[in-house]
Write an enzyme that holds these catalytic residues in place. Sequence first.
Site, PDB file in Angstrom:
ATOM      1  N   CYS A  54      14.247  -7.911   9.872  1.00 30.81           N
ATOM      2  CA  CYS A  54      12.980  -7.219  10.197  1.00 30.81           C
ATOM      3  C   CYS A  54      11.958  -8.208  10.704  1.00 30.81           C
ATOM      4  O   CYS A  54      11.084  -7.874  11.499  1.00 30.81           O
ATOM      5  CB  CYS A  54      12.375  -6.563   8.962  1.00 30.81           C
ATOM      6  SG  CYS A  54      13.382  -5.312   8.207  1.00 30.81           S
ATOM      7  N   ALA A 103       0.802  -1.220   0.000  1.00 33.47           N
ATOM      8  CA  ALA A 103       0.000   0.000   0.000  1.00 33.47           C
ATOM      9  C   ALA A 103       0.840   1.278   0.000  1.00 33.47           C
ATOM     10  O   ALA A 103       0.285   2.378   0.060  1.00 33.47           O
ATOM     11  CB  ALA A 103      -0.950  -0.016   1.198  1.00 33.47           C
ATOM     12  N   GLY A 104       2.161   1.140  -0.044  1.00 29.43           N
ATOM     13  CA  GLY A 104       2.999   2.342  -0.106  1.00 29.43           C
ATOM     14  C   GLY A 104       2.830   3.250   1.097  1.00 29.43           C
ATOM     15  O   GLY A 104       2.818   4.477   0.968  1.00 29.43           O
ATOM     16  N   SER A 146       4.795   3.613   3.804  1.00 31.17           N
ATOM     17  CA  SER A 146       5.961   3.976   4.617  1.00 31.17           C
ATOM     18  C   SER A 146       6.876   4.950   3.893  1.00 31.17           C
ATOM     19  O   SER A 146       7.885   4.548   3.301  1.00 31.17           O
ATOM     20  CB  SER A 146       6.732   2.714   5.013  1.00 31.17           C
ATOM     21  OG  SER A 146       6.139   2.125   6.131  1.00 31.17           O
ATOM     22  N   GLU A 198      10.792   2.606  17.709  1.00 28.78           N
ATOM     23  CA  GLU A 198      10.626   1.573  16.674  1.00 28.78           C
ATOM     24  C   GLU A 198      11.161   0.226  17.140  1.00 28.78           C
ATOM     25  O   GLU A 198      11.363  -0.691  16.343  1.00 28.78           O
ATOM     26  CB  GLU A 198      11.303   2.023  15.380  1.00 28.78           C
ATOM     27  CG  GLU A 198      10.749   3.329  14.818  1.00 28.78           C
ATOM     28  CD  GLU A 198       9.476   3.152  13.964  1.00 28.78           C
ATOM     29  OE1 GLU A 198       9.396   2.174  13.206  1.00 28.78           O
ATOM     30  OE2 GLU A 198       8.555   4.005  14.057  1.00 28.78           O
ATOM     31  N   GLY A 251       9.828   7.088   3.215  1.00 26.31           N
ATOM     32  CA  GLY A 251      11.190   6.927   3.741  1.00 26.31           C
ATOM     33  C   GLY A 251      11.697   5.500   3.592  1.00 26.31           C
ATOM     34  O   GLY A 251      12.883   5.244   3.757  1.00 26.31           O
ATOM     35  N   ASN A 271       8.180  -4.881   0.634  1.00 24.10           N
ATOM     36  CA  ASN A 271       7.689  -3.843   1.546  1.00 24.10           C
ATOM     37  C   ASN A 271       8.802  -3.352   2.476  1.00 24.10           C
ATOM     38  O   ASN A 271       8.547  -2.710   3.487  1.00 24.10           O
ATOM     39  CB  ASN A 271       6.533  -4.385   2.398  1.00 24.10           C
ATOM     40  CG  ASN A 271       5.191  -3.819   1.964  1.00 24.10           C
ATOM     41  OD1 ASN A 271       5.138  -2.760   1.337  1.00 24.10           O
ATOM     42  ND2 ASN A 271       4.119  -4.495   2.307  1.00 24.10           N
ATOM     43  N   HIS A 303      15.523   2.361   9.477  1.00 24.27           N
ATOM     44  CA  HIS A 303      15.848   1.766  10.781  1.00 24.27           C
ATOM     45  C   HIS A 303      17.333   1.432  10.766  1.00 24.27           C
ATOM     46  O   HIS A 303      17.892   1.119   9.701  1.00 24.27           O
ATOM     47  CB  HIS A 303      15.079   0.450  11.010  1.00 24.27           C
ATOM     48  CG  HIS A 303      13.610   0.605  11.225  1.00 24.27           C
ATOM     49  ND1 HIS A 303      12.673  -0.179  10.596  1.00 24.27           N
ATOM     50  CD2 HIS A 303      12.911   1.447  12.033  1.00 24.27           C
ATOM     51  CE1 HIS A 303      11.453   0.179  10.989  1.00 24.27           C
ATOM     52  NE2 HIS A 303      11.565   1.163  11.851  1.00 24.27           N
ATOM     53  N   ASN A 323      10.274  -4.650  15.037  1.00 21.33           N
ATOM     54  CA  ASN A 323       9.673  -3.401  15.500  1.00 21.33           C
ATOM     55  C   ASN A 323       8.607  -3.613  16.580  1.00 21.33           C
ATOM     56  O   ASN A 323       7.931  -2.670  16.978  1.00 21.33           O
ATOM     57  CB  ASN A 323       9.047  -2.634  14.337  1.00 21.33           C
ATOM     58  CG  ASN A 323      10.005  -2.424  13.197  1.00 21.33           C
ATOM     59  OD1 ASN A 323       9.803  -2.923  12.101  1.00 21.33           O
ATOM     60  ND2 ASN A 323      11.084  -1.704  13.451  1.00 21.33           N
TER      61      ASN A 323
HETATM   62  O1  SUG Z   1       7.878   0.029   8.930  1.00 18.61           O
HETATM   63  N1  SUG Z   1       7.105  -1.556   5.897  1.00 18.61           N
HETATM   64  C1  SUG Z   1       7.738  -1.601   7.197  1.00 18.61           C
HETATM   65  C2  SUG Z   1       9.018  -2.389   7.108  1.00 18.61           C
HETATM   66  C3  SUG Z   1       9.613  -2.624   8.463  1.00 18.61           C
HETATM   67  C4  SUG Z   1      10.993  -3.163   8.394  1.00 18.61           C
HETATM   68  N2  SUG Z   1      11.506  -3.377   9.688  1.00 18.61           N
HETATM   69  C5  SUG Z   1      12.796  -3.261  10.050  1.00 18.61           C
HETATM   70  N3  SUG Z   1      13.678  -2.620   9.309  1.00 18.61           N
HETATM   71  N4  SUG Z   1      13.130  -3.698  11.184  1.00 18.61           N
HETATM   72  C6  SUG Z   1       8.003  -0.192   7.715  1.00 18.61           C
HETATM   73  O2  SUG Z   1       8.344   0.691   6.919  1.00 18.61           O
HETATM   74  C7  SUG Z   1       5.235  -1.105   4.376  1.00 18.61           C
HETATM   75  C8  SUG Z   1       3.751  -1.302   4.360  1.00 18.61           C
HETATM   76  C9  SUG Z   1       3.130  -0.913   3.042  1.00 18.61           C
HETATM   77  O3  SUG Z   1       3.639   0.017   2.408  1.00 18.61           O
HETATM   78  O4  SUG Z   1       2.106  -1.534   2.658  1.00 18.61           O
HETATM   79  C10 SUG Z   1       5.813  -1.166   5.779  1.00 18.61           C
HETATM   80  O5  SUG Z   1       5.146  -0.871   6.733  1.00 18.61           O
END
Ligand code: SUG
Length: 445
Positions: free
Chosen positions: A371, A19-20, A22, A174, A24, A365, A250, A110
């Site tokens: 992660c 769903a885009g 996040s 986080e 960053g 994602n 992160h 997280n």
């Molecule tokens: O928080 N992606 C997560 C990925 C988390 C990765 N975790 C670590 N690096 N520990 C985030 O950005 C994308 C969901 C979307 O776009 O549909 C998302 O939430």
Amino acid sequence: MSAREFNFDGLVGPSHNYAGLSFGNVASFNNVKSASNPKQAALQGLAKMRALAARGFAQAVLPPQDRPNFRLLRSLGFTGSDADVLARAYKESPVILACAYSASPMWTANAATVSPSRDTADGRVHFTPANLNNKLHRALEYVQTTRALKAIFGDERRFAVHDALPSTPAFGDEGAANHTRLGASHGADAVEMFVYGRVEFDPNAPAPKRYPARQTLEASQAVARKHGLAEARTVYVQQNPDVIDQGVFHNDVIAVGNANVLFYHEQAFADEQGALFQLRQAMAGVDAELTAIRVDTGMVSVQDAVHSYLFNSQLLSKDGGKMALVIPQECQENAAVARYLEGLVASGGPVDELIHFDLRQSMRNGGGPACLRLRVALTDEEAGAMHQGVIMTEALYHTLVAWVEKHYRDKLEPSDLADPALAIEVHAALEELARILGMPGLYDL
Ligand code: SUG
């Protein structure tokens, strides 16, 4: 006392989609609105858990969360029957509907910050669920995360599950993605390193310009206080704001630690030498010597690190003292990273093995091997006191594969989120999962 590190991997939920959400996180943005395959995503994650458990690494699973989050949708003014709520949300704000449906709790790095009993003033294992307040779709995860952690670690003589920090920008938290423990071994005294992206109460501290810094120093300090960590064994390090602006949202996208090894990119920290100095000093106090594996920009650029997720790897201690690096298969598809890794295992250093997995569904994602896991170092007694139904075994693996095959779709497009049948399917799947895991009160369904 001896202790083992359990990796609690997030079981990918049946509503996994792109769903885009996040800003960053480069992968999340690049794959917005493409079709996802929740079944494949869950099976890829389970294959990783099974393989690592079969190798003798302590492996457990954290369940997905109830989706869609009707509490969120109703609190934002979408009313009526469940079907009405979904239809209105889809029509008026598909992005809010996507937030309510996100399977993001799968990235359990997280979920919380965890301090093993060896490090804490009261000798209990401490957990602080992360408020994840930087993103709407993640900001409500802590409610169910707290419930799940309390169900698994319910023995209050051994475990303390705290409330999340206040959900306000000053305390952006986080979780373990910005935290690592460095010492001689999992059971030995160690230093806890917290990595933050910005300082709320110091407007002059460096901060990224383009993308958000999700973790604050103030949040890290509050977690350390709540866990009762000793000052001399706690180190705070600022992430390099320039790499946050290049998609390192992160710290675990650019560095990973295990035992006395810190594997990191030269641009990971705002002040590399200062960070190493602090760590070395603190580690001397626990009779441990830091082994720093530094990757130069000349060998692997920040861009290659972000695209391959080289540092979003799991460094796992093996019997005999060497370590395995668990990497996503994207690392082998990137020429610079593949070359670097060849040299790394041949170097005679601590890492002598690469274990790679196809985690493409999660990677799209922005979620790699690290992660997907939450590290919880436990003594044998503590491990025996937690809920046993979440420990990954060959039998649980097969049961969960059959459960996924029965309940999950193999394709989800953005418009499918409006289908009321999906909500009913997810609900039925989770009811059965609670039974499989032996956690009847897990969901408020
Ligand atoms: O928080 N992606 C997560 C990925 C988390 C990765 N975790 C670590 N690096 N520990 C985030 O950005 C994308 C969901 C979307 O776009 O549909 C998302 O939430």
